[in-house]
Structures are given as C-alpha cells and as structure tokens.
Design a protein around this motif. Structure first.
Motif, PDB file in Angstrom:
ATOM      1  N   TRP A 193      10.213   6.762  -5.148  1.00 54.46           N
ATOM      2  CA  TRP A 193       9.223   7.024  -3.954  1.00 54.46           C
ATOM      3  C   TRP A 193       9.585   6.181  -2.784  1.00 54.46           C
ATOM      4  O   TRP A 193      10.208   4.985  -2.973  1.00 54.46           O
ATOM      5  CB  TRP A 193       7.808   6.649  -4.504  1.00 54.46           C
ATOM      6  CG  TRP A 193       7.429   7.339  -5.542  1.00 54.46           C
ATOM      7  CD1 TRP A 193       7.690   7.343  -6.826  1.00 54.46           C
ATOM      8  CD2 TRP A 193       6.321   8.476  -5.471  1.00 54.46           C
ATOM      9  NE1 TRP A 193       6.846   8.164  -7.691  1.00 54.46           N
ATOM     10  CE2 TRP A 193       6.089   8.836  -6.608  1.00 54.46           C
ATOM     11  CE3 TRP A 193       5.656   8.810  -4.410  1.00 54.46           C
ATOM     12  CZ2 TRP A 193       5.085   9.801  -6.983  1.00 54.46           C
ATOM     13  CZ3 TRP A 193       4.602   9.763  -4.769  1.00 54.46           C
ATOM     14  CH2 TRP A 193       4.294  10.482  -6.035  1.00 54.46           C
TER      15      TRP A 193
ATOM     16  N   GLU B  78       2.437  18.192 -11.684  1.00 55.57           N
ATOM     17  CA  GLU B  78       3.480  16.859 -11.474  1.00 55.57           C
ATOM     18  C   GLU B  78       4.162  16.718 -12.638  1.00 55.57           C
ATOM     19  O   GLU B  78       5.492  16.323 -12.625  1.00 55.57           O
ATOM     20  CB  GLU B  78       2.622  15.616 -11.249  1.00 55.57           C
ATOM     21  CG  GLU B  78       3.685  14.822 -10.469  1.00 55.57           C
ATOM     22  CD  GLU B  78       3.037  13.355 -10.385  1.00 55.57           C
ATOM     23  OE1 GLU B  78       3.304  12.481  -9.908  1.00 55.57           O
ATOM     24  OE2 GLU B  78       1.438  13.329  -9.931  1.00 55.57           O
ATOM     25  N   VAL B 160       2.403  22.174  -6.246  1.00 55.67           N
ATOM     26  CA  VAL B 160       3.063  21.028  -5.588  1.00 55.67           C
ATOM     27  C   VAL B 160       4.344  21.389  -5.295  1.00 55.67           C
ATOM     28  O   VAL B 160       4.960  21.941  -6.286  1.00 55.67           O
ATOM     29  CB  VAL B 160       3.028  19.774  -6.607  1.00 55.67           C
ATOM     30  CG1 VAL B 160       3.856  18.774  -5.895  1.00 55.67           C
ATOM     31  CG2 VAL B 160       1.544  19.194  -6.769  1.00 55.67           C
ATOM     32  N   ALA B 162       7.882  19.716  -4.076  1.00 56.46           N
ATOM     33  CA  ALA B 162       8.677  18.911  -3.857  1.00 56.46           C
ATOM     34  C   ALA B 162      10.105  19.032  -3.450  1.00 56.46           C
ATOM     35  O   ALA B 162      10.800  19.864  -3.851  1.00 56.46           O
ATOM     36  CB  ALA B 162       8.496  18.022  -5.052  1.00 56.46           C
ATOM     37  N   LEU B 482      12.853  11.360  -3.849  1.00 53.04           N
ATOM     38  CA  LEU B 482      11.823  12.201  -3.377  1.00 53.04           C
ATOM     39  C   LEU B 482      11.914  12.221  -1.736  1.00 53.04           C
ATOM     40  O   LEU B 482      11.926  11.170  -1.161  1.00 53.04           O
ATOM     41  CB  LEU B 482      10.454  11.768  -3.718  1.00 53.04           C
ATOM     42  CG  LEU B 482       9.264  12.790  -3.254  1.00 53.04           C
ATOM     43  CD1 LEU B 482       9.445  14.179  -3.904  1.00 53.04           C
ATOM     44  CD2 LEU B 482       7.974  12.028  -3.692  1.00 53.04           C
ATOM     45  N   TRP B 485       6.714  15.847  -0.357  1.00 51.71           N
ATOM     46  CA  TRP B 485       5.666  16.306  -1.059  1.00 51.71           C
ATOM     47  C   TRP B 485       4.675  16.794  -0.555  1.00 51.71           C
ATOM     48  O   TRP B 485       4.009  16.320   0.267  1.00 51.71           O
ATOM     49  CB  TRP B 485       5.516  14.826  -2.089  1.00 51.71           C
ATOM     50  CG  TRP B 485       4.460  15.018  -3.063  1.00 51.71           C
ATOM     51  CD1 TRP B 485       3.232  14.851  -2.851  1.00 51.71           C
ATOM     52  CD2 TRP B 485       4.682  15.133  -4.365  1.00 51.71           C
ATOM     53  NE1 TRP B 485       2.564  15.152  -3.926  1.00 51.71           N
ATOM     54  CE2 TRP B 485       3.567  15.172  -4.914  1.00 51.71           C
ATOM     55  CE3 TRP B 485       5.816  15.202  -5.231  1.00 51.71           C
ATOM     56  CZ2 TRP B 485       3.146  15.637  -6.447  1.00 51.71           C
ATOM     57  CZ3 TRP B 485       5.553  15.300  -6.287  1.00 51.71           C
ATOM     58  CH2 TRP B 485       4.316  15.341  -7.167  1.00 51.71           C
TER      59      TRP B 485
END
Lengths: 194, 488
Positions: A193, B78, B160, B162, B482, B485
C-alpha cells in the motif's frame, strides 16, 4: 340486598336504580373495573413495548460496537506481516460498561480445508497451496454474565470452542447455542500500500 | 383521597369505614364515563410516545445492519482481489502442477477436480472459504493489471476496482545511469548525474558499479514492447476484418457523441475518425469504449476521455487541451500529443511518439515506440519518443529496437520516470533512472556523451510502479504494488 343497604349506601342505590340520573351520578364499580382492566392491560403492553425498545436500543448499540471492533481488528492487520498474524482472543469495552469478547481466527489453506466438512483432500498440501492468502475471521461476542468486570483474558473460554454457551444469550438461536454479535471475514491481500 | 373522611363509605352501624377507600357517590355533574375516557386518553398518549421511541430504535437497527452488510460485501470483494493476486503469482500455465490453461468448468468443483484450471484472461474461481465467491474480472490488455471484483453479502453489493503494477526492481532501476555501452562515455561535470552509474564498458574518470552479468537493455525491454505491440496489432486486425463495421469516416461532436452504451466497440474498416469539440464547455467521453479504424484518429478540443481505447492503422493525434485518464492508444504510425494536453495513457506507436507544446502525461503512463513492425511496411531508420517545447512526460518512456531513441529536447523539458532506449538524447532533465545503449549529444553516433542533460535518480517518486510484463516474467517473485483503488 336488603332495603337498608340502599339507605346506608346512597351511591350504590343510585346506580342500582338503573338509568335514573341526577346530580349524584358518578363512576360505577363496573366503569371503574373496566377502566382499571383497560389501564392494566394497556400499561402492560406499553411497558413491554418500552422495555423491548430499551433492550433493542441496547442491543443495537452493542451490535454497532461489535461491528466496529471487528472491522478495527481486521484493518489493524493490513500492515502486519503474514507470519505475525495469529489467532487471538481479547476483551474490549462495549456499551454501558459491558465487555465484548473479540475472537480472531486465522485460517491458512490447510486449516480451511480441514474445516470444510464437505471436502476431503490429501493433507499433503503443495507449497503453492500454503501460499494462498490468509483468511481472517473475526467474531465479537457478548461476554458471558458473571465473568466479572475485567476477567483474565487467558482464562476466557473460546466462544468457538466446544461447550461454550452464552448465558446472556439475547441472540440465542433457541437451541442453547449462542450467536456472535458480529462476524467479519476477509482474505488479506498481499500487496504494497502507499 | 383515601384518608379523606368525606370519601369514606359509611358502615352498617352508621360509622364510616376507613380503607374502603372508593367514593361511589358521584358528586360531579356530567362525569359519567369520564374514567374510561381518561384512561383511554392516557393510554393513547403513552402509546404514541412509545411508538415514537420504538420507531427511533428500529431506525437505528437499519444503519448498523447496513454497515455490517456493506463492510462484509467490501471484504468479500477485497478477498476476491487477494485470491486473484495469488492466482496471478502461482496458478499460471507455466506451473506444472496446474497443467495447461483451460476454460473454467463451472460444473466441476475446482477443489475436488483433478485438473484444477489455470487462469485464462478472465475466469471464475471458488475460494477455499466460508465466504461467497466474489465475481472477479481481470483486464490484461494494459501494461498494468486491472482487477474488478464484486462482493455480495445479503442486501449489500460492493464493487472494487484495483490497478496493480510491481515494485520497481532495484537491481535494474537502482542506478541513475545504466549504459550498455560499447564505446567509453565521455567525462561530464559533477552536477549532471545524481546517483550511481553502471557502465558496461569502463570509461576513464567515471566510477562505475559492476555490470550485471548477461544484462542487456534491449533484451530487457523487448519482450514487453513486442508483446504489447503484437497484442494491439492483432486486436486491430481482427476487428477491422470483422463484418458489421461502420462505413466511411466517423465524425463525433458533443451533439453527436459515440454511443458506447449501445456498443463498446466502434470500428471503421476503411475510414478515419475525428472527435472534436468546438465549444468552450468540457465534453466528457466515458468508457469503457474502443474505436478501431484503418485511418487516422484525431481528438481535438476541450475533451476529457475516461477509459477509452483508440486503435488506428495510421496516426493518432491529440490536440488543443485534450485531457483524460485510463486512455489506451495504439497507432501503427505515430502518436502526436500537442497543445496543452494532459493525458494518463498507455501509448504504443509503430513509429514516433511526440509530446510538445506544454503537454503532459500523468504518472502511471507508459509510452512505447517499438519501430515499425508491420509486415506490409519497411522498417524505419529511427523510431523515437520526443519530449519537446516545455512538455513534461511522466511514467515509462521506452523506445525499443536498435533504432529506438528518446529525445528530451530542451532544458525546459522534464521526464519524471524511467527512460529506456537504444539511444538517449538529453538536453532536459530526467528525474529517474536512464537505461540506454548510447548517450547522444549531437547528431552523430560516433560519440557517447551526456551533453547538457541532467539525471537525478533520487527525484523519482517513491511510489513509482513498474508495468507487470516488463522484464523477466517470474511471476512467483512479483511484489504487487497498488496503484489505484476505486470502490463503487
């Protein structure tokens, strides 16, 4: 009834004379009896409603607190390395001083397969299978009554273990088996992240 | 009232009895039946009060229940992404344990089936979980991996989306300058390159890190660029060969927009396409949508493109303040971006990519100039990515092939990202690593020199992400990063 009785109790006499109404007319025994009955029944219903709504309100807040706790526990795992995520059981304060029991179970692939009753697989899982994302199940329970204000967490009985029944089971399913206040399940993704 | 002597009932002997307590004689005129009415009134008022209370409590139940369901739906979605990432790394057809890739058999139980299907482009899976399996889709047509996962729990549904890349490989992109040189690099002033230098051929006066055995800039980029080119070329050829295309040219304006709701794919086998906005008001064109055409595609004016793919047999031009995100461009010829355009895009050009006139590309963009590989045309002498006239490029700039060239034309030009090419001409600044076979400072290939250019490796944003397919394809060592998102 003797005639003398009417003289002694003029009011009674008045009513017993039927529809003869004058300035002395008032509440009759029948009227009061009906009123009292209606009042009692109505009060009982209203009291029950009041009590139910109070209980519902409390349960509501408990559920909300439980969902928040479960979510907070799962969110706290995002930055934790996979190897450091373990089963745990801890207490947290709910509402009105009531304690909640948070139970976290970490299911790796082997464990998930073992707990899936309908699937029978070779227990020799490939290394690849063991690299599957961890599934974390968090359940929040109401602390059994009589456990005390702040009991020793190590002495707590696992709500998911055998023989656990929730004495304060508002959520009892009728078979003596308690339900958790909130359950959240997630597979933890493995990525960075930022 | 009970102890009031006047209310006492007289006893038979004429005395009053305390405690009987109920006045049976009515001395209030006209109150006959008032007791019942009073009781009913009180009960009504109480009932109304309690109804309001109960209604409020019941109203409180819905929010927590909805929150619970929505949270679990989100976690389910998720979880789908988590499982998909696992499959991306370990369940590909290269894995002998899974055998060849196959279409998912919805009837078979994948856990008990002997032939566990490996992932195809988009596939269904069943999670080893107590959760319901989310609906997960993968888009592999872009440089980065787009995963969309829909989780459903009771009455809640959460989707979601991503986007993932992989973490920048420090072995490759760690140095500021990696020069796969055959001729020595000429010395340059100290304030030009910030960060380590790695030279294949040692050069006098320039300290160099050790060269990675077997590493080649051309080979590192080739698989990625070729794969992207041929995938796009194949998609264009296939679509233009289909029946049902639109005859003639396509001219779209805000009053006559392309209808991607009706069909995601608009194709013009013989014509060209223009998307033009003559007004001062922004025209937003939302995808997903694709336009294929044999001729040129021109996008002009105050237009914003979102999730649109443009594939042309010739050139693609963006001009006059075109903006957008998630744009995918393929041109057998060149891609031109000029006139203050600001685009988040992946562009693959057979020949050149030109970025000029204060135009910009957004972080996460990938510009690929692959050289003309089209079978019907001869090869070009040079294929280049040119950043000129105060333009700023962000993301990856890769000019593949032996004639590939990246030109950062003036001191005002900046590249914030990675530059990879056979030859690099630097007059501006690169904020990130440069990998090249040769550095050019004048119109000759004889010298290997930095010129006026500046390379600052430390200025690369820390969250910079590498396209998935770039470099060696050992998926098992991927570290997914990532990039975006979005929850809907």
């Amino acid at each position: 009834m003797s005639p003398g009785a009417c003289e002694r109790w003029p009011g009674l006499r008045l009513r017993l004379r039927g529809r003869n109404r004058d300035r002395q007319s008032g509440f009759t025994i029948l009227e009061i009896a009906v009123s009292l009955t209606v009042l009692s029944a109505g009060s009982a219903v209203l009291w029950y409603g009041l009590r139910s709504s109070a209980q519902l309100e409390k349960l509501n807040r408990l559920h909300h607190a439980a969902v928040m706790l479960a979510r907070s526990d799962l969110e706290s795992l995002r930055s934790v390395p996979k190897r450091d995520i373990h089963d745990t059981l801890y207490l947290a304060s709910g509402v009105s001083g009531e304690m909640l029991l948070v139970s976290r179970r970490v299911m790796d692939s082997a464990r998930i397969v073992n707990t899936s009753a309908e699937v029978v697989l070779d227990d020799k899982l490939t290394p690849k299978a063991t690299r599957q994302p961890l599934e974390v199940r968090v359940k929040v329970w109401r602390l059994p009554a009589g456990t005390g204000a702040v009991p020793d967490a190590s002495a707590l009985q696992d709500p998911e273990g055998d023989g656990y029944t929730d004495p304060g089971a508002d959520d009892d399913d009728g078979e003596g088996k308690a339900h958790a206040l909130a359950v959240l399940i997630v597979k933890l993704p493995e990525y960075i992240w930022y | 009232m009970i102890n009031d002597p006047s209310t006492r009932i007289p006893a038979a002997d004429g005395t009053s009895k305390a405690g009987a307590g109920i006045r049976l004689t009515g001395d209030l005129t006209g109150e006959n039946g008032a007791a019942l009415l009073t009781v009913l009134s009180v009960l009504t008022v109480l009932a109304i009060g309690i109804s309001i209370l109960v209604a409020r409590v019941r109203a409180g139940i819905k929010p927590w229940a909805r929150e619970w369901e929505t949270t679990q739906a989100l976690y389910t979605a998720e979880s789908g992404i988590a499982y998909q990432l696992y499959l991306e790394r370990f369940s590909d057809s290269a894995e002998p344990a899974f055998g060849k890739a196959a279409a998912p058999d919805t009837g078979a139980d994948p856990l008990t089936s002997s032939a566990f299907p490996a992932p195809a482009d988009t596939f269904a899976f069943r999670m080893d979980s107590t959760q319901p399996t989310p609906e997960t889709r993968v888009d592999r047509t872009r440089a980065f991996l787009d995963i969309t996962s829909k989780g459903i729990y009771r009455n809640a549904e959460v989707t979601v989306t991503a986007r993932f890349g992989k973490a920048l490989d420090p072995d490759i992109f760690g140095p500021a300058l990696t020069l796969d040189n055959s001729a020595p690099l000429e010395p340059f002033p100290n304030d030009r390159v910030f960060g380590p230098i790695r030279l294949k051929t040692p050069s006098p006066g320039l300290p160099s890190a050790a060269w990675r055995e077997g590493f080649s800039v051309a080979a590192y980029t080739a698989e990625f660029t070729d794969k992207k080119y041929y995938a796009s070329e194949a998609a264009l050829q296939k679509k233009l060969g289909e029946t049902g295309g639109i005859t003639g040219n396509g001219t779209y304006t805000p009053d006559d927009p392309p209808d991607f709701q009706k069909s995601e794919n608009l194709f013009f086998p013989l014509g060209s396409v223009e998307l033009s906005n003559p007004d001062d008001r922004l025209w937003v064109i939302k995808g997903p949508g694709r336009i294929y055409c044999e001729g040129e595609i021109r996008v002009k004016g105050l237009i914003r493109l979102e999730n649109i793919q443009l594939l042309s047999g010739k050139d693609v031009t963006f001009e006059d303040s075109v903006a957008g995100d998630g744009i995918s461009v393929f041109a057998r010829g060149s891609v031109y971006v000029h006139g203050r355009c600001n685009l988040g895009m992946e562009a693959v050009a057979g020949k050149d990519i030109l970025l000029k006139d204060k135009s910009q590309t957004a972080p996460g963009s990938v510009l690929l100039s692959v050289g003309n590989k089209h079978a019907g045309k001869p090869g070009d002498s040079v294929n280049a990515i040119r950043v000129v006239n105060e333009a700023v490029a962000r993301g990856f700039l890769i000019a593949a092939g032996t004639n590939g060239r990246v030109v950062v034309g003036t001191k005002q030009n900046v590249v914030e990202g990675v530059v990879m090419a056979s030859a690099v001409w630097l007059s501006g600044e690169v904020r990130g690593p440069v990998l090249a076979h040769q550095l050019l400072c004048e119109g000759t290939n004889a010298r290997n020199c930095l010129g006026d250019g500046k390379i600052d490796r430390g200025a690369l944003p820390v969250n910079f992400v590498q396209p998935l397919q770039l470099g060696p394809q050992d998926r098992r060592v991927y570290v997914f990063k990532l990039m975006e998102w979005k929850r809907t």
